[in-house]
Design an enzyme around this catalytic site. Structure first.
Site, short mmCIF file in Angstrom:
data_model
loop_
_atom_site.label_atom_id
_atom_site.label_comp_id
_atom_site.label_asym_id
_atom_site.label_seq_id
_atom_site.Cartn_x
_atom_site.Cartn_y
_atom_site.Cartn_z
N GLU A 1 -30.11 -41.60 -21.87
CA GLU A 1 -28.79 -42.14 -20.95
C GLU A 1 -28.48 -40.61 -20.68
O GLU A 1 -28.61 -40.57 -19.63
CB GLU A 1 -28.20 -42.71 -21.85
CG GLU A 1 -27.13 -43.08 -20.81
CD GLU A 1 -25.17 -44.03 -21.54
OE1 GLU A 1 -25.97 -44.14 -22.63
OE2 GLU A 1 -24.91 -44.51 -20.90
N ALA B 1 -18.29 -47.88 -24.01
CA ALA B 1 -18.93 -47.42 -25.81
C ALA B 1 -19.87 -46.01 -25.72
O ALA B 1 -20.03 -46.07 -27.49
CB ALA B 1 -19.65 -48.71 -26.47
N SER B 2 -20.08 -45.49 -24.77
CA SER B 2 -20.11 -43.92 -25.41
C SER B 2 -20.03 -42.89 -24.31
O SER B 2 -19.98 -42.94 -23.51
CB SER B 2 -21.30 -44.00 -25.90
OG SER B 2 -22.47 -44.08 -24.49
N THR B 3 -19.71 -41.70 -24.80
CA THR B 3 -19.86 -40.69 -23.86
C THR B 3 -21.37 -39.80 -24.17
O THR B 3 -21.59 -39.35 -24.93
CB THR B 3 -18.84 -39.92 -24.06
OG1 THR B 3 -18.55 -38.86 -22.79
CG2 THR B 3 -19.33 -39.72 -25.14
N GLN B 4 -21.19 -39.26 -23.33
CA GLN B 4 -22.64 -38.45 -22.82
C GLN B 4 -22.42 -36.41 -21.92
O GLN B 4 -21.68 -36.75 -21.05
CB GLN B 4 -23.70 -38.92 -21.97
CG GLN B 4 -24.76 -39.83 -22.92
CD GLN B 4 -23.88 -41.56 -22.84
OE1 GLN B 4 -23.23 -42.11 -23.59
NE2 GLN B 4 -23.07 -41.62 -21.99
O1 LIG Z 1 -12.54 -49.19 -11.67
C1 LIG Z 1 -12.46 -48.85 -12.97
N1 LIG Z 1 -11.46 -48.31 -13.45
C2 LIG Z 1 -11.49 -47.91 -13.94
N2 LIG Z 1 -12.24 -47.95 -15.73
C3 LIG Z 1 -13.49 -48.05 -14.82
C4 LIG Z 1 -13.55 -48.64 -13.73
N3 LIG Z 1 -14.79 -49.59 -13.70
C5 LIG Z 1 -15.58 -48.94 -14.58
N4 LIG Z 1 -14.22 -49.47 -15.66
C6 LIG Z 1 -14.43 -48.86 -17.23
O2 LIG Z 1 -15.95 -47.61 -16.72
C7 LIG Z 1 -16.23 -47.99 -17.80
C8 LIG Z 1 -17.83 -48.44 -17.93
O3 LIG Z 1 -18.60 -47.72 -18.75
P1 LIG Z 1 -19.93 -49.18 -19.24
O4 LIG Z 1 -20.34 -50.32 -18.94
O5 LIG Z 1 -20.42 -48.27 -18.37
O6 LIG Z 1 -20.46 -48.95 -20.68
P2 LIG Z 1 -21.14 -47.79 -21.54
O7 LIG Z 1 -22.31 -46.98 -20.89
O8 LIG Z 1 -20.81 -46.99 -22.47
O9 LIG Z 1 -22.53 -48.48 -22.08
C9 LIG Z 1 -15.90 -48.83 -18.83
O10 LIG Z 1 -14.51 -48.30 -19.59
C10 LIG Z 1 -14.67 -49.98 -17.74
O11 LIG Z 1 -13.96 -50.11 -17.73
CA LIG Z 2 -22.24 -46.41 -18.26
#
Ligand SMILES: O=c1[nH]cnc2c1ncn2[C@@H]1O[C@H](COP(=O)(O)OP(=O)(O)O)[C@@H](O)[C@H]1O
Ligand SMILES: [Ca+2]
Length: 476
Positions: free
Chosen positions: A156, A202-205
């Site tokens: 990722e 749930a994660s940061t890269q």
């Molecule tokens: O319009 C927005 N404003 C603020 N945060 C958002 C918006 N759309 C998505 N997010 C946040 O961005 C992040 C997207 O994370 P994602 O679903 O990609 O998780 P992952 O990459 O850890 O699997 C989530 O925390 C979601 O709440």
């Molecule tokens: Ca993501």
């Protein structure tokens, strides 16, 4: 009157076959579809590129983005079939956005990230059921199904880095005769690349090339690429549970008065909603109270203290670490951020520069969901702590960060993933090997000497000519 040449041309009878072949000829565009199954939501992206430049430097662009309604696929553990069903509407949109005759050769990928990594940790059979349901739905569409799989955190991060550098033209410039530079170790490498920072739910890269890192220390953090004739050893790490949503849980779910929420914030949180994650399983209180009130306290300094408590900045068995004992080489070059960094930065800019009435207007325009509004103070403080205390950015390097939000393309791992799988970034440079900086200088020097010699020769022949004709001119 009959057309003078009509007797030579066989009459073109419009049949379905002739239409198809005609339209194939006109179909000079190819497509690819990638679904990003994130922890909080799933997004579908359609990419397109000029067909004649397949496997080459054809500029891939994002043609369409569809956000799947509802939560991420990992939230359907009780009803896995709904994980598949949730994708149908966006897949139908994809059918409408790609010419029908191109469907069979349009690759279709689904990559799942941290939400499914956590589900696999917690309940691997439930994770398998979700993937089965998703695969069944994807196979039901007329595209060239290439698989639904769980991405490793390193993948990722690495594909996010490919996306950032592809959008930044960092990879192709070198093969187009751009300058090379020799790194501190003297090995040739391409242009200075841009690091990638991705903050999800749930994660940061974090992913970047550092001259101080060749993969020998902490090899698990090394990903090697050969792109357009250059080798890159990337440092990348994915911190599971350190995406915004999970970090919110880590930062003290039982805190009745949460300083990271504004004064007046008041929400009833359900036990399951806070403790249903393996990230906080060791924090589960013995007394299971079904719900508890979550109030805002709005004190920034206390908020930063609460957030710092989720990191371990001390333990490190390497030469240097970021946090939680993870090795990280010195930061190098510029960084590009996307997704949550951008949402948060945009919100904070709005909050600082606009009056309350303007903010209300912008909130309506940007349709910022209420759920996110309350969390921006946490997100902003969390990002600051992650960057400055975790990754060791300084105020100077932090200010050089780019917010990658190309109109043409949402930044994230999906573009890099597709470029890699469709070989749209060849390992070797498609044209002649790029000029190295040194050879570039020698070419220019040789050209300059040549031009100088030609100039002298012209001057010399002009003088000789003048000497010849002077006596004649004198007689006249
Ligand atoms: O319009 C927005 N404003 C603020 N945060 C958002 C918006 N759309 C998505 N997010 C946040 O961005 C992040 C997207 O994370 P994602 O679903 O990609 O998780 P992952 O990459 O850890 O699997 C989530 O925390 C979601 O709440
Ligand atoms: Ca993501």
């Amino acid at each position: 009157p009959k057309h003078p040449y009509s007797h030579r041309l066989p009459p073109v009878i419009v049949t379905p076959e002739s239409l198809t072949s005609l339209s194939l000829v006109t179909c000079l565009t190819k497509y690819g579809i990638v679904l990003d199954a994130g922890s909080s939501h799933t997004s579908l992206y359609i990419y397109q590129w000029p067909a004649e430049k397949d496997n080459n430097t054809g500029r891939v662009e994002q043609k369409h983005h569809c956000q799947v309604a509802g939560k991420g696929i990992s939230s359907y553990t009780a009803t896995p079939y709904k994980a598949g069903e949730s994708l149908i509407s966006c897949l139908k949109e994809a059918k409408e956005n790609i010419p029908q005759k191109m469907h069979p050769e349009t690759p279709l990928y689904l990559g799942a990230t941290a939400g499914m990594r956590l589900l696999k940790l917690e309940n691997s059979s439930a994770s398998d059921e979700v993937f089965k349901a998703v695969e069944k739905t994807l196979r039901g569409f007329p595209f060239s199904y290439q698989g639904a799989r769980l991405l490793a955190g390193q993948e990722e991060g690495a594909f996010g880095w490919v996306t950032v550098n592809y959008l930044d033209d960092r990879l192709t410039q070198v093969s187009m005769g751009g300058f090379k530079y020799t790194s501190v170790h003297g090995n040739e490498s391409g242009l200075e690349t841009t690091g990638a920072l991705d903050l999800g739910g749930a994660s940061t890269q974090i992913s970047f090339v550092s001259d101080e890192y060749n993969g020998s220390e902490s090899p698990d953090n090394a990903v090697s690429f050969r792109l357009y004739g250059y080798d890159y050893t990337l440092y990348t790490h994915s911190f599971l549970c350190y995406g915004k949503d999970q970090a919110l849980r880590l930062s003290g779910p039982t805190a009745i008065m949460d300083p990271c929420f504004h004064k007046g914030y008041n929400e009833t949180k359900h036990y399951a909603a806070v403790y249903d994650s393996p990230c906080v399983s060791d924090q589960k209180p013995q007394i299971v109270s079904e719900t508890f009130i979550h109030l805002g306290g709005g004190n920034f300094t206390q908020c930063q203290e609460v957030i710092k408590s989720v990191f371990n900045f001390t333990s490190c068995r390497y030469s240097r670490c970021s946090f939680n004992g993870i090795f990280q080489p010195p930061l190098q070059g510029q960084f590009g951020t996307f997704v949550l960094f951008i949402y948060t930065q945009r919100f904070l800019i709005i909050s600082i520069h606009f009056s309350p009435s303007q903010r209300l207007q912008i909130k309506k325009e940007h349709d910022i969901p209420l759920k996110y509004l309350a969390e921006y103070c946490f997100s902003g403080t969390y990002i600051l702590t992650l960057m400055m205390e975790g990754y060791n950015f300084t105020s100077e390097t932090y200010s050089s960060i780019k917010y990658i939000q190309k109109v043409s393309c949402d930044a994230g791992w999906t573009l890099g993933y597709m470029l890699n799988l469709t070989n749209m970034i060849p390992a070797e440079a498609p044209d002649s090997p790029p000029l190295t900086y040194t050879s570039y200088v020698s070419v220019v020097t040789v050209m300059a000497i040549l031009l100088f010699v030609i100039f002298i020769l012209i001057l010399y022949s002009l003088c000789a000519l003048l000497i010849q004709i002077m006596p004649i001119l004198g007689n006249i």
